[in-house]
Design an enzyme around this catalytic site. Structure first.
Site, short mmCIF file in Angstrom:
data_model
loop_
_atom_site.label_atom_id
_atom_site.label_comp_id
_atom_site.label_asym_id
_atom_site.label_seq_id
_atom_site.Cartn_x
_atom_site.Cartn_y
_atom_site.Cartn_z
N GLY A 190 0.84 -1.19 0.00
CA GLY A 190 0.00 0.00 0.00
C GLY A 190 0.87 1.24 0.00
N PRO A 192 2.86 4.75 0.91
CA PRO A 192 3.68 5.02 2.09
C PRO A 192 2.87 5.72 3.19
CG PRO A 192 4.40 6.33 0.20
CD PRO A 192 3.35 5.41 -0.28
N THR A 194 0.86 4.50 5.45
CA THR A 194 -0.48 4.03 5.76
C THR A 194 -0.50 3.12 6.99
OG1 THR A 194 -0.09 2.41 4.04
CG2 THR A 194 -1.53 4.22 3.50
N THR A 197 4.24 -0.47 8.90
CA THR A 197 5.17 -0.74 9.99
C THR A 197 4.42 -0.83 11.32
OG1 THR A 197 6.72 0.65 8.77
CG2 THR A 197 7.35 0.02 11.00
N GLU A 415 -17.75 4.48 -9.69
CA GLU A 415 -17.78 3.30 -8.81
C GLU A 415 -19.21 2.89 -8.49
OE1 GLU A 415 -15.08 1.75 -8.52
OE2 GLU A 415 -13.81 3.37 -9.24
P1 ADP Z 1 4.30 2.70 6.45
O1 ADP Z 1 5.10 1.62 7.09
O2 ADP Z 1 3.05 2.18 5.80
O3 ADP Z 1 5.04 3.60 5.54
P2 ADP Z 1 4.16 3.70 9.13
O4 ADP Z 1 3.63 2.54 9.86
O5 ADP Z 1 5.61 3.93 9.20
O6 ADP Z 1 3.72 3.64 7.60
O7 ADP Z 1 3.35 4.99 9.59
C1 ADP Z 1 4.01 6.15 10.03
C2 ADP Z 1 3.25 6.78 11.17
O8 ADP Z 1 1.98 7.28 10.73
C3 ADP Z 1 2.89 5.81 12.27
O9 ADP Z 1 3.94 5.67 13.18
C4 ADP Z 1 1.68 6.46 12.89
O10 ADP Z 1 2.05 7.49 13.77
C5 ADP Z 1 0.99 7.08 11.71
N1 ADP Z 1 -0.03 6.18 11.16
C6 ADP Z 1 -0.04 5.65 9.92
N2 ADP Z 1 -1.13 4.87 9.73
C7 ADP Z 1 -1.82 4.88 10.89
C8 ADP Z 1 -3.03 4.26 11.35
N3 ADP Z 1 -3.75 3.47 10.54
N4 ADP Z 1 -3.42 4.51 12.61
C9 ADP Z 1 -2.71 5.31 13.42
N5 ADP Z 1 -1.57 5.91 13.06
C10 ADP Z 1 -1.11 5.73 11.82
ZN ZN Z 2 -13.97 1.24 -13.21
#
Ligand code: ADP
Ligand code: ZN
Length: 589
Positions: A190, A192, A194, A197, A415
């Site tokens: 997905g 970045p 989101t 991690t 949609e």
């Molecule tokens: P990715 O690994 O998808 O790039 P991260 O997990 O590193 O994203 O997200 C970075 C920060 O954004 C997280 O540490 C958190 O603070 C915030 N964040 C992102 N998605 C969420 C979520 N679904 N709920 C709460 N906080 C989120």
């Molecule tokens: Zn379509």
């Protein structure tokens, strides 16, 4: 660099002080020294009152009528004591050093320890940047805080689909008893920010096991063999814990599809690292609760070798949050901030379409910084408003002014068209989710699960499927006019065409073309005829299906409007919500 200079200066000063101290002590001692020759002379002249013999290299000598002691070279001659005693000189045998020497020694030791500790402290602070091993440790320390599913807002489907993984890590024996093969490798994909991690950490937190994290990009530009050995180290560490979550961010840096024809060519180091990873993963024992989670922005660029069964065979999409998800994320990150109670987080969620969780977190944080600069009591709406422009500055598309609105409206109708036609012509199919938030799979989002337990598809079913594909474009056309149709349908058109081609030339379902197979005809060298027939017949059939679908949508325009409006409001609808809408008024078939 600053830190290095500091260390250098401190070390230089320490050494200087030490040298000066030693020089001073030395000089002082020189003044109080007498030669052995003089010492013997004094003994003969009977001028000596007392001699202290110690373990040191010097003797201490007190001369009559003088206060201080003089130092003399210690000849370490056992008979010296007797000689002195015979001369009526007081002899004191002193095992330990004199108090002042001890003090001096202690001081120097203290000095050294202090300096060493200080230098080390500065050194340690900058260490993690340079050492991968430290990186791993670091992530474990953070684990103290223990992220759990509560900290991840939205992403409900993803959370649901990893529930069993948590259970597996906790009780791997339970699964191995039944011979169940749990996924050892999971890919989160997905955009970045989101929360990929975050979700991986939450799995570790929920299962209460250590979390080890590395990034695929750490392995690029390494010497051959280094990456592979790091991977082995990482798994060794995890194995000593028995249960663990290993997280590999940016897996695409390691496992991108091989481009170019040269077989076996490409990046040797990358391949070795990837192989080490796959080897380690295939070496898991049944009762080991270790799960490897990898993250990538795009699933389609990964090497198939990674995705095979037994490797990273579970793929979970972590998409951008819809309005409800955004509100939840804002609530989580607003919790520890002094937000003005008048701030309407729901409204803020509505204004932050296409924002990722990380951007939302960043938005609140920037707002807090702006408020802090003003020394205000709390974070006000104006601060967030101002922060908004800082956060979106880099991304032109994310603007909450009117520019987006048209796009969103078009997507919503597109949609809604897909969803409505599915419900009208193929209600046996499940619409798992309709959304106007773009997914990695394409603009907008519409997912339909065709019943998998089917051996054959009927002619009708294939036609319905093509109608569903066409419905997006047709809805756009009905609402916005023929001149306003968009590129958003390109993928639909491709799928519809491909299916129709098979319908005509593989399955022999079209009356005009008859029971002819395209490949056989091509093999016979009938290229011209095949092309002509195929093209004409495709056009005819497609047009007929198009008209049929268009009529159906026009008849149900009211419902189309309703679904689109609801989509604009909620951004995504699950099947139950869609069904509820459909129940409100009659559908026209
Ligand atoms: P990715 O690994 O998808 O790039 P991260 O997990 O590193 O994203 O997200 C970075 C920060 O954004 C997280 O540490 C958190 O603070 C915030 N964040 C992102 N998605 C969420 C979520 N679904 N709920 C709460 N906080 C989120
Ligand atoms: Zn379509």
């Amino acid at each position: 660099m600053q830190k290095y200079r500091k260390i250098a200066i401190i070390s230089a000063v320490l050494i200087l002080i030490l040298l000066l101290g030693m020089l001073y002590i030395n000089k002082k001692e020189r003044k109080n020294e007498i030669t052995y020759h003089d010492f013997l002379q004094y003994i003969e002249e009977n001028r000596i009152e007392k001699v202290i013999i110690g373990n040191e290299s010097k003797l201490k000598v007190k001369i009559k009528n003088e206060e201080k002691f003089y130092k003399v070279e210690n000849p370490r001659n056992p008979s010296l004591k007797e000689t002195l005693l015979l001369q009526n000189i007081i002899v004191e045998e002193n095992e330990a050093n004199s108090v002042s020497t001890i003090l001096q020694g202690l001081l120097i030791i203290a000095f050294f320890t202090l300096g060493f500790w200080y230098v080390q402290r500065i050194w340690k602070k900058q260490q993690p940047k340079y050492s991968m091993a430290m990186n791993i440790e670091d992530s474990r320390e953070q684990q103290q805080k223990m992220t759990c599913f509560h900290d991840v807002a939205g992403n409900e489907e993803a959370k649901e689909s990893v529930q069993d993984v948590v259970d597996f890590i906790k009780n791997p024996e339970k699964y191995s008893k039944y011979g169940a093969r749990m996924p050892r490798g999971i890919i989160f994909y997905g955009p970045p920010g989101t929360g990929k991690t975050l979700m991986a950490k939450a799995i570790a937190g929920e299962a209460n096991v250590p979390f080890f994290a590395v990034s695929g990009s750490d392995f690029v530009q390494m010497y051959v063999g280094v990456g592979a050995s790091r991977i082995r180290d990482l798994f060794k560490k995890a194995r000593t814990e028995k249960k663990a979550v290993i997280f590999i961010d940016e897996i695409d840096a390691l496992g991108k599809k091989r481009t170019g024809g040269s077989v076996g060519g490409g990046n040797d180091e990358r391949d070795q690292t990837l192989n080490a990873l796959l080897t380690e993963m295939s070496g898991f024992y049944e009762d080991e609760g270790i799960v490897v989670i990898a993250a990538t922005n795009r699933l389609d660029i990964l090497d198939e070798a990674l995705l095979r069964p037994g490797r990273f065979d579970r793929h979970i999409e972590i998409g951008l949050p819809d309005v409800a998800g955004r509100e939840k994320i804002l609530r989580i990150h607003g919790k520890n901030k002094p937000l003005d109670p008048h701030i309407d987080l729901k409204k803020l969620a509505q204004q932050t379409v296409y924002f990722s969780g990380a951007m939302l977190e960043n938005l609140l944080n920037e707002g807090a910084m702006i408020a802090a600069k003003k020394n205000g009591e709390m974070i006000h709406w104006e601060d967030i408003d101002q922060a908004f422009y800082t956060v979106v500055a880099g991304s032109a598309k994310k603007d909450r002014s009117g520019i987006l609105e048209k796009d969103q409206k078009i997507t919503a109708y597109h949609e809604a068209g897909h969803a409505l036609i599915t419900k009208l012509v193929a209600p046996e199919n499940r619409v798992s989710k309709v959304t106007i938030i773009p997914s990695t799979k394409g603009a907008g989002g519409f997912s339909m699960n065709i019943p998998p337990d089917k051996m054959y598809y009927t002619k009708k079913e294939l036609e319905h499927q093509i109608q569903v594909y066409l419905a997006g474009r047709i809805a756009e056309e009905i609402i916005f006019g023929t001149d306003e149709i968009t590129t958003g349908a390109s993928n639909d058109i491709e799928k519809a065409t491909s299916l129709l081609k098979d319908y005509i030339m593989e399955y022999g379902m079209s009356k005009e073309a008859g029971l002819l197979n395209i490949n056989v005809l091509l093999e016979m060298g009938q290229k011209q005829i095949v092309q002509q027939t195929l093209f004409e017949e495709c056009k005819k059939q497609m047009n007929s299906l198009y008209e049929k679908t268009k009529n159906l949508l026009i008849k149900n325009k009211e419902m189309l409007d309703r679904i689109a409006k609801e989509l604009l409001r909620k951004e995504s609808l699950v099947e139950e919500e869609l069904d509820q809408l459909l129940q409100v008024s009659n559908l026209h078939y």
